[in-house]
Enzyme design. Structure first.
Site, PDB file in Angstrom:
ATOM      1  N   ALA A  57       1.187   9.314   6.669  1.00 47.77           N
ATOM      2  CA  ALA A  57       2.261   8.424   6.430  1.00 47.77           C
ATOM      3  C   ALA A  57       3.674   8.713   7.220  1.00 47.77           C
ATOM      4  O   ALA A  57       4.172   7.941   7.865  1.00 47.77           O
ATOM      5  CB  ALA A  57       2.381   8.274   4.891  1.00 47.77           C
ATOM      6  N   ASP A 246      -0.109   7.870   0.558  1.00 47.65           N
ATOM      7  CA  ASP A 246       0.177   6.818   1.594  1.00 47.65           C
ATOM      8  C   ASP A 246       0.889   5.643   0.979  1.00 47.65           C
ATOM      9  O   ASP A 246       1.568   4.724   1.708  1.00 47.65           O
ATOM     10  CB  ASP A 246      -1.246   6.117   2.341  1.00 47.65           C
ATOM     11  CG  ASP A 246      -1.761   6.882   3.377  1.00 47.65           C
ATOM     12  OD1 ASP A 246      -1.187   6.788   4.509  1.00 47.65           O
ATOM     13  OD2 ASP A 246      -2.456   7.794   2.937  1.00 47.65           O
ATOM     14  N   ASN A 256      -4.557   7.156  -1.535  1.00 50.04           N
ATOM     15  CA  ASN A 256      -4.706   8.181  -0.524  1.00 50.04           C
ATOM     16  C   ASN A 256      -5.913   8.246   0.119  1.00 50.04           C
ATOM     17  O   ASN A 256      -6.681   7.306  -0.407  1.00 50.04           O
ATOM     18  CB  ASN A 256      -4.201   9.467  -1.448  1.00 50.04           C
ATOM     19  CG  ASN A 256      -3.973  10.661  -0.299  1.00 50.04           C
ATOM     20  OD1 ASN A 256      -3.284  10.440   0.564  1.00 50.04           O
ATOM     21  ND2 ASN A 256      -4.876  11.917  -0.467  1.00 50.04           N
TER      22      ASN A 256
END
Length: 365
Positions: A57, A246, A256
């Site tokens: 990210a 994320d 995630n």
């Protein structure tokens, strides 16, 4: 191919402004080959994000900021309306590369806001402001990751066994990483951690990236298959789990890499604290729960044949390959941000942390 250099000597994402290039490490080639890519076109940058040549990210956010700056730099019109129309077209294109990682849209929105704030200025000045903003996004990532590392380190003690899933390390950010930041800072201070790394099927980010970068940095790393995490927790070898993220929903559900929720379930069963390391840029208060998060589904070939010398599944077999899963908030001990650690109830603690972030600085411990 670059020989004789540690992966830690390279920046994950950087800008070569003179040559108009976004410079990244091709993470799909690691650990066998360290290849530096120099991307000029928006299609090349879009492909790099979609194909996971740049991933994680924070790194995606930095790549997007530099990428949209390069797009703006190439717009020839000096008329603001014409410039802004082309800018939005490039922004929407880059934003479509990966739907789950909120940092992509977060960085692009920040860059768009620069255009809106400076619309009365010459386009030349707007481009300078966009470069400055992109550089600030990069620099902020370094300080944010270090702060998360400090907060994360406060949750463990020397000699602890830690477990992580996927790659939330230096390769997923500019420096330190998110979930690995406590590990790197602990190594600097002689904590002597023993780190279990899930391989993270099907793309093996744990095996190829996390194990690689931690090992390169001299940390004690033990690579395990994803289905072994419960076993090492049951054996008492893991004192805490740190994973990246994320996207964080308003209620504390987190998205995630696929398999994260399985590690969280095992940690809950065996009484191991489970921490999600999430910069405030990943907190999305518009998503009320994890059910609202769009989960990217990727090609089935990643399961059936990628990494194998020969196909390892029957021809014509149906596949389901979600790239992320949602970890329910009741499985999460705490969410580590650059402004402190959020604890349940997350609907209250996340709001408080976001209010702190509005001051625009990263607090120092």
């Amino acid at each position: 191919m670059n020989k004789g250099h540690s992966i830690m000597e390279y920046e994950t994402v950087e800008l070569d402004d003179e040559n108009g290039e976004l410079v990244i490490i091709d993470q799909t080639k690691l650990p066998f080959k360290t290849e530096i890519l120099r991307l000029k076109t928006q299609q090349e940058i879009w492909n790099a994000i979609y194909l996971l040549q740049v991933r994680g990210a924070p790194a995606i956010g930095v790549a997007a900021a530099f990428g949209i700056y390069l797009a703006a730099k190439e717009i020839g019109s000096e008329d603001y309306r014409a410039f802004y129309k082309e800018f939005q077209k490039a922004k929407d294109y880059l934003d479509s590369a990966r739907p789950t990682a909120v940092n992509l849209s977060w960085a692009l929105k920040r860059m768009e806001a620069v255009c809106n704030r400076n619309k009365d200025k010459p386009v030349k000045e707007i481009k300078k402001a966009l470069l400055k903003e992109a550089e600030e996004i990069r620099d902020r990532d370094v300080s944010v990751c270090r702060q998360m590392g400090e907060y994360g380190l406060s949750l463990v003690k020397p000699g602890d066994g830690l477990l992580t899933h996927c790659n939330a390390g230096k390769l997923a950010a500019v420096r330190y990483g998110t979930a690995t930041a406590p590990m790197y800072l602990g190594a600097e201070r002689g904590y002597g951690f023993r780190i279990f790394v899930d391989e993270t099927r099907p793309l093996l980010q744990g095996a190829r990236l996390t194990a690689f970068e931690l090992h390169e940095s001299g940390l004690e790393v033990i690579l395990i298959c994803d289905n072994m995490s419960a076993s090492v927790m049951r054996s008492g070898w893991v004192n805490a789990v740190f994973v990246g993220c994320d996207r964080v929903a308003a209620n504390g559900d987190t998205a995630n890499k696929i398999g994260t929720s399985m590690a969280a379930l095992a940690a809950k069963r065996y009484g191991v604290p489970f921490y999600v390391c999430a910069p405030t840029s990943t907190i999305d208060m518009e998503m009320k729960t994890g059910d609202d998060i769009i989960i990217e589904e990727r090609p089935g070939e990643e399961i059936t044949e990628m990494w194998f010398k020969e196909r390892m599944a029957p021809e014509g077999i149906n596949t389901y390959n979600p790239s992320f899963d949602v970890t329910d908030n009741d499985l999460i001990t705490g969410i580590v941000t650059e402004y402190g650690i959020a604890y349940p109830p997350y609907t209250e603690s996340l709001k408080k942390i976001l209010a702190e972030s509005l001051y625009g600085y990263v607090p120092q411990l």
